[in-house]
Write a protein that holds these residues in place. Structure first.
Motif, PDB file in Angstrom:
ATOM      1  N   PRO A   8      31.790  20.188  39.278  1.00 32.85           N
ATOM      2  CA  PRO A   8      30.579  20.516  40.034  1.00 32.85           C
ATOM      3  C   PRO A   8      30.562  19.768  41.369  1.00 32.85           C
ATOM      4  O   PRO A   8      31.021  18.622  41.444  1.00 32.85           O
ATOM      5  N   ALA A  42      24.179  16.316  32.022  1.00 36.75           N
ATOM      6  CA  ALA A  42      22.816  15.768  31.909  1.00 36.75           C
ATOM      7  C   ALA A  42      21.816  16.676  32.606  1.00 36.75           C
ATOM      8  O   ALA A  42      21.038  16.256  33.454  1.00 36.75           O
ATOM      9  N   ALA A  67      28.806  14.587  36.064  1.00 41.17           N
ATOM     10  CA  ALA A  67      29.653  14.476  37.262  1.00 41.17           C
ATOM     11  C   ALA A  67      28.833  14.116  38.497  1.00 41.17           C
ATOM     12  O   ALA A  67      29.365  13.577  39.464  1.00 41.17           O
ATOM     13  N   ASN A  78      16.402  24.411  40.421  1.00 43.77           N
ATOM     14  CA  ASN A  78      15.938  25.758  40.056  1.00 43.77           C
ATOM     15  C   ASN A  78      14.505  25.990  40.547  1.00 43.77           C
ATOM     16  O   ASN A  78      13.931  25.148  41.226  1.00 43.77           O
ATOM     17  N   ALA A  79      13.929  27.152  40.159  1.00 43.33           N
ATOM     18  CA  ALA A  79      12.596  27.501  40.677  1.00 43.33           C
ATOM     19  C   ALA A  79      11.468  26.843  39.882  1.00 43.33           C
ATOM     20  O   ALA A  79      10.299  26.934  40.274  1.00 43.33           O
ATOM     21  N   GLY A  80      11.800  26.225  38.747  1.00 44.00           N
ATOM     22  CA  GLY A  80      10.802  25.423  38.028  1.00 44.00           C
ATOM     23  C   GLY A  80       9.869  26.190  37.106  1.00 44.00           C
ATOM     24  O   GLY A  80       8.794  25.701  36.769  1.00 44.00           O
ATOM     25  N   ALA A 213      32.656  12.291  36.739  1.00 49.08           N
ATOM     26  CA  ALA A 213      33.243  13.601  36.441  1.00 49.08           C
ATOM     27  C   ALA A 213      34.364  13.437  35.415  1.00 49.08           C
ATOM     28  O   ALA A 213      35.249  12.597  35.601  1.00 49.08           O
ATOM     29  N   ILE A 214      34.330  14.227  34.372  1.00 49.62           N
ATOM     30  CA  ILE A 214      35.428  14.215  33.395  1.00 49.62           C
ATOM     31  C   ILE A 214      36.522  15.137  33.953  1.00 49.62           C
ATOM     32  O   ILE A 214      36.285  16.324  34.187  1.00 49.62           O
ATOM     33  N   ALA A 240      27.477  20.245  27.060  1.00 48.72           N
ATOM     34  CA  ALA A 240      26.179  20.769  27.526  1.00 48.72           C
ATOM     35  C   ALA A 240      26.298  21.019  29.028  1.00 48.72           C
ATOM     36  O   ALA A 240      25.378  20.730  29.789  1.00 48.72           O
ATOM     37  N   ASN A 241      27.471  21.514  29.418  1.00 47.98           N
ATOM     38  CA  ASN A 241      27.728  21.663  30.857  1.00 47.98           C
ATOM     39  C   ASN A 241      27.833  23.122  31.291  1.00 47.98           C
ATOM     40  O   ASN A 241      28.517  23.440  32.257  1.00 47.98           O
ATOM     41  N   GLY A 350      22.403  26.940  43.898  1.00 49.64           N
ATOM     42  CA  GLY A 350      22.617  26.356  42.569  1.00 49.64           C
ATOM     43  C   GLY A 350      23.194  27.417  41.663  1.00 49.64           C
ATOM     44  O   GLY A 350      23.029  28.614  41.928  1.00 49.64           O
TER      45      GLY A 350
END
Ligand SMILES: Cc1cc2nc3c(=O)[nH]c(=O)nc-3n(C[C@H](O)[C@H](O)[C@H](O)COP(=O)(O)OP(=O)(O)OC[C@H]3O[C@@H](n4cnc5c(N)ncnc54)[C@H](O)[C@@H]3O)c2cc1C
Length: 439
Positions: A8, A42, A67, A78-80, A213-214, A240-241, A350
């Motif tokens: 990312p 996260a 990352a 995002n737009a929330g 970053a992994i 969770a990515n 995004g």
């Protein structure tokens, strides 16, 4: 050993990020560490999974890595809209099978409740308002969508209010729309402030590493994750990515990283607020999925969100931002002719993860690897609930909602390149063109 071929790298222009409280990111560990549980990502999903896992295993350390800085990635840009109602775009009435819709409603409500409870308990300042949402239309086909969705909501037994053109300015100031469907259950948030707050209130047995970053993964009896300063050895890994999960060797060619674009205006003066009229804060989603999402925020800014691009590597294209900003300006001017001098302070992009069959993945990916992936555009509630339920499931707890998620076929396979890019780009181009005045 598997190399992670794309990482990312969001742009630095997200208004929500810059306007939310500053915090000190938790830096990468130096040297090698090991932990029973490691979660990658996260965002809503990873933060929820970490919190719930920590409750289920109070004596174990949960490592959560991202990352980027929390609040900087998609979860903060995002737009929330934390949406309660299901919306099946494949069904005539946007509700489709009633049992499935009811279960999806329960999932979304659980996601909302989890978030609301944490925000209240931890007193997270994230402009959370349970003010519902307007789904608004300006063209005939948009109005037809609202009528069909109304039938679906009747079938589902969910409340709504139809607001005709002449009454809309009292709600949202603008007289641009012909009709809107107000549904009271949506919660609006400042997304970056929310995720920063969630990260800073994690239980004591969660260790968060940001800007970590992994870059390589090795699957064996334990999972070894490599980052710039060392390795993290995990007994169990949770992915969770979102679409980046494909880079870890799972669900390959199933998720589309689709980029969305948003702009946030400067704050309106008191005189401009008077000129605009309507309620002090609100959110509008378009009847046409390619149309514009619009918000008046609690701090009196206007958010415009429209425009799409397909970036197969999941990384932004800076050259798309000026075009998106121009479209945002045009969409703003159509809706708010009474605010000609209100400029945008921020424009950003995004990424979403979308699957062809609109299914996400939930469950086990490998011998000691689990995942909750593919948000399909509704990650605030969906990510929160799937992260929470996955953490319960790996702890041996299951129920109706978990069984429903496990029974999903998951995201289905997409065609190979170059056909994939040709097909997706053509679909996005055509969809945006057909959105007409809704954009
Ligand atoms: C402009 C826009 C508007 C949107 N509007 C809404 C909305 O109103 N409501 C809604 O519900 N959703 C909305 N979405 C979608 C929503 O933001 C996502 O669904 C949500 O962020 C998904 O959450 P997640 O936790 O699953 O994944 P993400 O938020 O994508 O988090 C995944 C994390 O994994 C990290 N990661 C990836 N690879 C690695 C690696 N190799 N090493 C370490 N970390 C890694 C990333 O940095 C990222 O932070 C919108 C999205 C955009 C872009």
């Amino acid at each position: 050993m598997q190399q992670i071929t794309s990482l990312p790298a969001d742009d630095a222009q997200c208004g929500w990020y810059h306007l939310s409280p500053k915090r000190q990111p938790r830096q990468a560990p130096v040297g090698d560490i090991s932990a029973p549980w490691v979660i990658i990502g996260a965002g809503y999903t990873g933060l929820a999974a970490a919190r719930q896992l920590a409750l289920n295993f109070p004596d174990q350390e949960i490592v959560l890595v991202d990352a980027q800085e929390v609040g900087f990635g998609t979860a903060g840009r995002n737009a929330g809209f934390a949406i309660d109602l299901p919306h099946d775009i494949g069904a005539d009435d946007y509700i489709g099978d009633l049992d499935t819709a009811n279960t999806n409603l329960k999932l979304n409500l659980m996601g909302q409740n989890v978030l609301r409870r944490i925000v209240e308990e931890q007193q997270i300042e994230c402009q959370l308002r349970a003010c519902g949402k307007y789904q608004a239309a300006v063209e005939d086909k948009g109005v037809a969508v609202l009528d069909a969705y109304r039938r679906g909501l009747d079938k589902l037994g969910q409340p709504y209010e139809v607001i005709e053109a002449q009454d809309l300015p009292a709600h949202i100031g603008t007289s641009f729309y012909r009709k809107a469907l107000f549904t009271p259950g949506t919660i609006l948030v400042q997304p970056s402030a929310l995720v920063k707050g969630l990260a800073d209130t994690l239980p004591a047995n969660v260790t968060l590493y940001e800007n970590t970053a992994i870059t390589e993964v090795d699957y064996g009896s334990k999972v070894t994750l490599t980052h710039r300063y060392g390795q993290i050895i995990a007994n169990k890994l949770i992915l969770a990515n979102n679409a980046f999960g494909m880079r870890f060797g799972f669900l390959e060619r199933t998720m589309l990283p689709i980029f969305l674009y948003a702009s946030l205006s400067r704050q309106l003066t008191e005189e401009e607020q008077e000129r605009l009229g309507g309620k002090p804060f609100w959110g509008v989603i378009p009847a046409d999925p390619y149309g514009s999402t619009v918000r008046r925020t609690v701090d009196n800014r206007i958010l415009m969100r429209n425009s799409f691009s397909f970036n197969p590597d999941g990384r932004p294209k800076s050259e798309c931002i000026p075009t998106a900003k121009k479209r945002h300006r045009e969409s703003f001017d159509r809706r708010f002719p009474m605010l000609p001098d209100v400029g945008f302070e921020y424009t950003w992009s995004g990424s979403l993860a979308i699957s062809k069959n609109h299914e996400g993945f939930f469950g086990q990916l490998g011998p000691n690897v689990y995942g909750a992936l593919c948000c399909n555009g509704l990650g605030i509630t969906r990510g929160t609930v799937t992260g929470t339920l996955l953490a319960d499931w790996v702890a041996g707890k299951s129920g109706e909602l978990t069984e429903h998620l496990l029974a999903s076929p998951g995201p289905n396979k997409l065609p190979p390149q170059p056909f994939l890019s040709m097909g997706v780009n053509a679909t996005l181009w055509w969809g945006q063109r057909c959105a007409g005045m809704e954009s």
